[in-house]
Design a protein around this motif. Structure first.
Motif, PDB file in Angstrom:
ATOM      1  N   GLU A  55      44.823  96.245 110.667  1.00 46.54           N
ATOM      2  CA  GLU A  55      44.526  94.830 110.900  1.00 46.54           C
ATOM      3  C   GLU A  55      43.254  94.499 110.128  1.00 46.54           C
ATOM      4  O   GLU A  55      42.176  95.025 110.426  1.00 46.54           O
ATOM      5  CB  GLU A  55      44.354  94.576 112.405  1.00 46.54           C
ATOM      6  N   ARG A  56      43.408  93.618 109.161  1.00 48.85           N
ATOM      7  CA  ARG A  56      42.292  93.355 108.242  1.00 48.85           C
ATOM      8  C   ARG A  56      41.133  92.606 108.880  1.00 48.85           C
ATOM      9  O   ARG A  56      41.331  91.642 109.622  1.00 48.85           O
ATOM     10  CB  ARG A  56      42.795  92.554 107.046  1.00 48.85           C
ATOM     11  N   ILE A  57      39.918  93.053 108.550  1.00 52.81           N
ATOM     12  CA  ILE A  57      38.696  92.379 109.001  1.00 52.81           C
ATOM     13  C   ILE A  57      38.135  91.550 107.842  1.00 52.81           C
ATOM     14  O   ILE A  57      37.773  90.393 108.003  1.00 52.81           O
ATOM     15  CB  ILE A  57      37.644  93.423 109.448  1.00 52.81           C
ATOM     16  N   ASP A  58      38.070  92.189 106.671  1.00 48.72           N
ATOM     17  CA  ASP A  58      37.630  91.514 105.432  1.00 48.72           C
ATOM     18  C   ASP A  58      38.323  92.226 104.269  1.00 48.72           C
ATOM     19  O   ASP A  58      39.171  93.084 104.513  1.00 48.72           O
ATOM     20  CB  ASP A  58      36.085  91.471 105.363  1.00 48.72           C
ATOM     21  N   ARG A  91      37.826  96.138 104.805  1.00 54.26           N
ATOM     22  CA  ARG A  91      37.780  96.824 106.097  1.00 54.26           C
ATOM     23  C   ARG A  91      38.964  96.431 106.973  1.00 54.26           C
ATOM     24  O   ARG A  91      39.499  95.341 106.853  1.00 54.26           O
ATOM     25  CB  ARG A  91      36.484  96.476 106.837  1.00 54.26           C
ATOM     26  N   PHE A  92      39.314  97.362 107.863  1.00 50.32           N
ATOM     27  CA  PHE A  92      40.422  97.089 108.780  1.00 50.32           C
ATOM     28  C   PHE A  92      40.198  97.821 110.096  1.00 50.32           C
ATOM     29  O   PHE A  92      39.377  98.733 110.182  1.00 50.32           O
ATOM     30  CB  PHE A  92      41.754  97.529 108.159  1.00 50.32           C
ATOM     31  N   ILE A  93      40.981  97.434 111.112  1.00 47.83           N
ATOM     32  CA  ILE A  93      41.049  98.189 112.360  1.00 47.83           C
ATOM     33  C   ILE A  93      42.358  98.970 112.301  1.00 47.83           C
ATOM     34  O   ILE A  93      43.414  98.390 112.017  1.00 47.83           O
ATOM     35  CB  ILE A  93      41.078  97.242 113.581  1.00 47.83           C
ATOM     36  N   GLY A  94      42.278 100.283 112.508  1.00 44.52           N
ATOM     37  CA  GLY A  94      43.491 101.108 112.444  1.00 44.52           C
ATOM     38  C   GLY A  94      43.516 102.117 113.564  1.00 44.52           C
ATOM     39  O   GLY A  94      42.771 101.992 114.535  1.00 44.52           O
ATOM     40  N   ASN A  95      44.384 103.110 113.464  1.00 37.07           N
ATOM     41  CA  ASN A  95      44.402 104.196 114.446  1.00 37.07           C
ATOM     42  C   ASN A  95      44.848 105.492 113.764  1.00 37.07           C
ATOM     43  O   ASN A  95      45.186 105.491 112.586  1.00 37.07           O
ATOM     44  CB  ASN A  95      45.285 103.832 115.654  1.00 37.07           C
ATOM     45  N   TYR A  96      44.856 106.591 114.508  1.00 39.33           N
ATOM     46  CA  TYR A  96      45.058 107.923 113.920  1.00 39.33           C
ATOM     47  C   TYR A  96      46.518 108.318 113.738  1.00 39.33           C
ATOM     48  O   TYR A  96      46.798 109.466 113.409  1.00 39.33           O
ATOM     49  CB  TYR A  96      44.365 108.980 114.785  1.00 39.33           C
ATOM     50  N   ILE A 128      40.846  87.454 114.862  1.00 41.37           N
ATOM     51  CA  ILE A 128      41.264  86.046 114.913  1.00 41.37           C
ATOM     52  C   ILE A 128      41.282  85.449 113.518  1.00 41.37           C
ATOM     53  O   ILE A 128      42.166  84.684 113.168  1.00 41.37           O
ATOM     54  CB  ILE A 128      40.335  85.271 115.867  1.00 41.37           C
ATOM     55  N   SER A 129      40.287  85.821 112.698  1.00 41.21           N
ATOM     56  CA  SER A 129      40.313  85.353 111.311  1.00 41.21           C
ATOM     57  C   SER A 129      39.855  86.489 110.399  1.00 41.21           C
ATOM     58  O   SER A 129      39.097  87.369 110.817  1.00 41.21           O
ATOM     59  CB  SER A 129      39.410  84.133 111.137  1.00 41.21           C
ATOM     60  N   VAL A 130      40.359  86.470 109.162  1.00 38.83           N
ATOM     61  CA  VAL A 130      39.997  87.496 108.177  1.00 38.83           C
ATOM     62  C   VAL A 130      38.957  86.881 107.249  1.00 38.83           C
ATOM     63  O   VAL A 130      39.196  85.813 106.676  1.00 38.83           O
ATOM     64  CB  VAL A 130      41.241  87.924 107.360  1.00 38.83           C
ATOM     65  N   ALA A 131      37.799  87.547 107.111  1.00 40.51           N
ATOM     66  CA  ALA A 131      36.762  87.028 106.207  1.00 40.51           C
ATOM     67  C   ALA A 131      37.254  87.139 104.770  1.00 40.51           C
ATOM     68  O   ALA A 131      37.833  88.163 104.393  1.00 40.51           O
ATOM     69  CB  ALA A 131      35.476  87.834 106.386  1.00 40.51           C
ATOM     70  N   ASP A 132      37.060  86.089 103.962  1.00 42.51           N
ATOM     71  CA  ASP A 132      37.576  86.181 102.592  1.00 42.51           C
ATOM     72  C   ASP A 132      36.628  86.948 101.671  1.00 42.51           C
ATOM     73  O   ASP A 132      37.020  87.379 100.594  1.00 42.51           O
ATOM     74  CB  ASP A 132      37.966  84.803 102.024  1.00 42.51           C
TER      75      ASP A 132
END
Ligand code: C5P
Length: 213
Positions: A12-15, A18-23, A96-100
């Protein structure tokens, strides 16, 4: 049969960097895809970002990154499928939003607000026809069986494959897994620790037993 399988994590993209992921390694889902293709089934594998490839060249891989993309791909292929095995470790929350632009290191704490993702298994469970099967996974740390049964009912699954984080050498990253299969009829089968390849065959056997009624 035409079998749809999901595997791997979602990112899940942050910018832009970067992203949020798992193992999740994707190994269990890829082993199921190979076992189904080896048995002559037509397999579509919707996969999050992983480092592995199917061994069987007949597995059709659809690569996705986020939970939203995985949902779209699954809803595209499920109507024509005889059933699905949902093995992916889908993120439960996404920004909620992805930084561009790359977020700069400034100020004190950084707060990233998250919203829930769609539950793909529950969405497929609602769309499922009587002649389609649906298999899900549960990874639990406590009250494993009760939580798995609750999940199976909520998501309208035919059976759920339970793996516990309390088992050594099972789950994330390992080549082995130790599962319990719980059917919606209440029947429960506990299996010993095995290679994910052999676990995939146990799951395929269970699918065969519900499809040949
Ligand atoms: O609720 P929980 O995430 O523990 O359920 C696990 C099962 O649901 C797995 O089969 C997983 O692939 C599926 N799932 C899904 N979409 C989500 C969350 C879980 O398909 N957003």
């Amino acid at each position: 049969m035409k079998i749809l399988i999901t595997a791997g994590p979602t990112y899940e993209r942050i910018d832009p960097v970067r992203f949020i992921g798992n193992y999740s390694s994707g190994k269990m889902g890829y082993a199921i895809a190979d076992a189904c293709a080896d048995a002559g089934h037509e397999v579509t594998l919707v996969s999050g970002p992983v480092q592995i490839k199917p061994v069987n060249p007949n597995v059709m891989v659809v690569k996705v990154e986020s939970a939203a993309q995985m949902l779209d791909a699954v809803m595209k292929y499920f109507p024509a499928a005889d059933g699905a095995v949902l093995c992916a470790a889908v993120a439960d929350f996404t920004p909620i939003s992805v930084a561009d632009k790359k977020i700069k290191r400034e100020g004190d704490n950084l707060v990233i607000e998250l919203k829930p993702t769609a539950d793909i298994a529950a969405t497929v469970g609602k769309a499922k026809k009587d002649n389609q099967f649906l298999v899900g996974f549960a990874l639990e740390t406590n009250d494993e069986e009760a939580h798995a049964i609750d999940k199976m009912r909520r998501k309208n699954l035919d059976f759920i494959v339970l793996n516990s984080l309390n088992d050594k050498e099972a789950c994330f990253g390992y080549d082995t897994n130790k599962i319990t299969i719980i059917r919606n009829t209440g029947e429960m089968k506990r299996f010993p620790l095995k290679s994910k390849k052999l676990v995939a065959l146990d799951i395929l056997n269970e699918i065969n037993s519900i499809c040949i009624k």
